[in-house]
Scaffold this motif. Structure first.
Motif, mmCIF file in Angstrom:
data_model
loop_
_atom_site.group_PDB
_atom_site.id
_atom_site.type_symbol
_atom_site.label_atom_id
_atom_site.label_comp_id
_atom_site.label_asym_id
_atom_site.label_seq_id
_atom_site.Cartn_x
_atom_site.Cartn_y
_atom_site.Cartn_z
ATOM 1 N N ALA A 58 0.825 -0.961 0.089
ATOM 2 C CA ALA A 58 0.030 -0.002 -0.016
ATOM 3 C C ALA A 58 0.980 1.291 -0.114
ATOM 4 C CB ALA A 58 -0.942 -0.071 1.305
ATOM 5 N N ALA A 59 2.016 1.206 0.726
ATOM 6 C CA ALA A 59 2.537 2.310 0.722
ATOM 7 C C ALA A 59 3.520 2.708 -0.880
ATOM 8 C CB ALA A 59 3.844 2.167 1.881
ATOM 9 N N VAL A 60 3.797 1.753 -1.467
ATOM 10 C CA VAL A 60 4.494 1.707 -2.810
ATOM 11 C C VAL A 60 3.301 2.004 -3.761
ATOM 12 C CG1 VAL A 60 5.805 0.722 -4.505
ATOM 13 C CG2 VAL A 60 6.319 0.346 -2.225
ATOM 14 N N PHE A 61 2.179 1.410 -3.773
ATOM 15 C CA PHE A 61 1.363 1.540 -4.728
ATOM 16 C C PHE A 61 0.071 2.635 -4.534
ATOM 17 C CE2 PHE A 61 3.366 -2.165 -5.918
ATOM 18 C CZ PHE A 61 3.613 -2.247 -7.332
ATOM 19 N N GLY A 62 -0.059 2.942 -3.294
ATOM 20 C CA GLY A 62 -1.254 3.863 -2.880
ATOM 21 C C GLY A 62 -1.204 5.218 -3.191
ATOM 22 N N ALA A 92 -12.623 -0.562 -8.218
ATOM 23 C CA ALA A 92 -13.086 0.794 -7.865
ATOM 24 C C ALA A 92 -12.269 2.045 -8.373
ATOM 25 C CB ALA A 92 -13.699 0.796 -6.409
ATOM 26 N N GLY A 93 -10.940 1.860 -7.960
ATOM 27 C CA GLY A 93 -9.896 2.856 -8.329
ATOM 28 C C GLY A 93 -10.004 3.100 -9.863
ATOM 29 N N LEU A 98 -7.212 3.689 -3.592
ATOM 30 C CA LEU A 98 -8.165 2.626 -3.989
ATOM 31 C C LEU A 98 -7.220 1.512 -4.615
ATOM 32 C CD1 LEU A 98 -11.582 4.057 -4.699
ATOM 33 C CD2 LEU A 98 -10.744 3.143 -2.488
ATOM 34 N N PHE A 99 -6.716 1.518 -5.591
ATOM 35 C CA PHE A 99 -5.954 0.596 -6.483
ATOM 36 C C PHE A 99 -4.737 0.044 -5.430
ATOM 37 C CE2 PHE A 99 -2.780 -1.043 -9.018
ATOM 38 C CZ PHE A 99 -3.507 -1.653 -10.051
#
Length: 555
Positions: free
Chosen positions: A69-73, A116-117, A289-290
């Motif tokens: 989540a840290a890298v792709f959020g 959703a993203g 979201l992604f």
């Protein structure tokens, strides 16, 4: 196609700009990451145990989902991992479908959140009413607290209802066997409450867990502990997906996906506010979201639980100086070090200590300032807040949000309907209507919830021959409101009253036409009269009043 590919790249791919400023902020990011990692350790273990999946699942989720989540959020300072809200959703899922189904549900939920993203749905969370969100938070806090009671007083229960399990564990507890766990709870709570008042900057939850673990080891208190943990991360693999079981798992997957999206975006909004982020550095909701969906997929593939953005850990991250994603990545690396090198030490932590940490965390989730604000906001807001919280505890989280939104919508409609009114006279216009002419201004909105009451309480003066309705102050008009107005015009016409309209807005013309209203405006002046008009609708009030006076003279 080119636009779609650009959106896909913008949502799904990391960027070099994500780490802009890391060369100067890396020391602060490193410090923040170490601090959050220490704070997250007891919470990750506790949420894993509380969910029914075990402490290892919580720890693995914090490591894997946290870094993905840290890298792709879409947030620069968000910290993700297992949370209390997700635990609340998972407990009945584990009880009904078994621990093995969580990986499949997490995988499905992750794909839904990623979709959703990509579908640009990230902005929708901004439309959730504030009392619903705060009631939701209160309900989650209550459930987290109640979930810890069976850990302190282990009694067999169905697991279907958090409230029932807590009541059963309390009423049927064997107090001679429970008192050692209560001692551990008392020690942990005392340290977490008192230590921050004496020393700032030290994670009181970690100190409390360490002290309670040493106390149990040295005194031999008979309390359950976490037990063995894996000394490494599992090999990633896809969970076994049975097509026959898929339909029954879609409902839980939707609930998990909805919670993941809502909690992550709310946490990111809080992070932006705490960090004072400029527009260019604020959270990108679709990308968030992604990234969170991808984190759930990755967690499911290594035996973890679905993850979301964690408000408490994110707040610690920001307050300890985090500026880039490096801090959240470091937080996951700290927890990975625990998995690789500290599994033996962690396995001796008492379950009662983790339960106490989560009890204190649950109490701190409820801010008295927020509760007072809701109470002072009015009865409608308080009702939404209380109903949402109650449904969260007694039913489930997704139903609570649905009920809260519906209730908020109904109360909002009532408020808008009450604001609609008829104001007599032509006050402020400098125009004095002659005898027999009555002027009424319609203020507010003329729609299905307002029109029946608005016109049912209105009565013309007995001497009125012509009624001028001023519609320029009508903000919203729907077909129901136009139909009610048309019916009233029919009644007034049948009573011998001529109706004139003043100031109908161009954007309302189609709705009035659909309701057949223009055909109901009949001119009582002869066709050869100079003032005869087919359309009894006027742009100016003085022209409408002059025409009304002409009608009165002819009558």
């Amino acid at each position: 196609m080119a636009g779609l590919l650009r959106h896909l790249g913008a949502v799904a791919l990391p960027r070099a700009a994500d780490y802009r400023g890391a060369r100067t902020s890396w020391r602060a990011d490193l410090t923040a990451g170490l601090t959050v990692g220490v704070v997250a350790l007891p919470l990750a273990l506790g949420f894993g145990v509380s969910s029914g999946l075990g402490a290892a699942a919580g720890l693995i989720t914090a490591v894997v989902a946290g870094v993905v989540a840290a890298v792709f959020g879409g947030s620069h300072v968000q910290v993700s991992g297992p949370t209390g809200a997700m635990t609340v959703v998972l407990v009945p899922i584990v009880a009904h479908y078994g621990p093995g189904a969580v990986a499949v549900i997490g995988l499905l939920a992750g794909v839904l959140v990623m979709t959703a993203g990509l579908a640009r749905l990230g902005q929708l969370v901004a439309y959730l009413p504030w009392p619903v969100l705060e009631g939701f938070t209160l309900g989650i806090a209550a459930i987290i607290f109640l979930q810890q009671i069976p850990l302190v007083s282990p009694v067999e229960h169905s697991g279907e209802s958090t409230v029932a399990a807590a009541v059963t564990a309390t009423l049927h507890a064997s107090w001679p066997a429970v008192w050692p766990s209560l001692v551990v709870v008392a020690v942990v709570v005392a340290i977490m409450v008192v230590l921050p008042r004496w020393v700032r900057g030290i994670p009181a939850s970690l100190v409390a867990v360490v002290v309670s673990s040493v106390l149990v080891a040295e005194t031999g208190l008979a309390v359950p502990t976490i037990g063995p943990l894996p000394e490494g991360l599992p090999t990633p693999s896809l969970p076994v997906l049975s097509l026959s079981a898929l339909p029954s798992l879609l409902g839980p997957a939707l609930a998990v996906a909805a919670l993941c999206a809502i909690e992550s975006l709310l946490s990111a909004r809080v992070a932006d506010r705490l960090a004072g982020a400029p527009p260019a550095r604020r959270t990108e909701p679709d990308r968030e979201l992604f990234g969170q969906g991808l984190a759930c997929v990755a967690s499911a593939m290594v035996g973890g639980m679905p993850a979301t953005g964690a408000i408490a850990r994110t707040a610690v991250n920001v307050r300890t100086g985090a500026r880039t994603r490096v801090a959240a990545v470091v937080h996951s690396l700290v927890l990975l070090a625990v998995v690789l090198f500290g599994a033996t030490l962690v396995s001796g932590i008492p379950l009662a200590a983790l339960a106490a940490v989560l009890m204190v965390t649950a109490v701190r989730m409820v801010e008295s300032r927020v509760v007072r604000s809701v109470i002072h906001a009015g009865r409608a807001e308080w009702a939404i807040f209380a109903v949402t919280a109650a449904v969260t505890v007694l039913v489930d989280l997704i139903t609570a949000i649905e009920v809260g939104i519906v209730l908020a919508g109904l109360l909002a409609l009532r408020a808008v309907a009450r604001s609609s009114r008829l104001t007599p006279g032509a006050a402020g216009t400098g125009i004095d209507p002659p005898p027999g002419v009555e002027v009424q201004r319609v203020d507010g909105s003329l729609f299905f919830a307002a029109a029946p009451t608005l016109f049912s309480t209105f009565a013309l003066a007995p001497s009125t021959s012509v009624l001028v309705l001023r519609l320029s102050s009508v903000h919203a008009l729907d077909i129901s409101g136009a139909a009610h107005l048309a019916e009233r015009i029919d009644q007034w016409t049948a009573d011998g009253v001529t109706v004139l309209l003043k100031g109908t807005r161009p954007d309302h013309a189609a709705t009035l036409e659909a309701a057949g209203l223009p055909q109901r405006l009949h001119c009582s002046l002869p066709a050869d009269d100079p003032d005869h008009v087919v359309d009894h609708s006027f742009a100016e009030l003085d022209r409408a009043v002059q025409h009304a006076a002409r009608h009165v003279q002819r009558c």
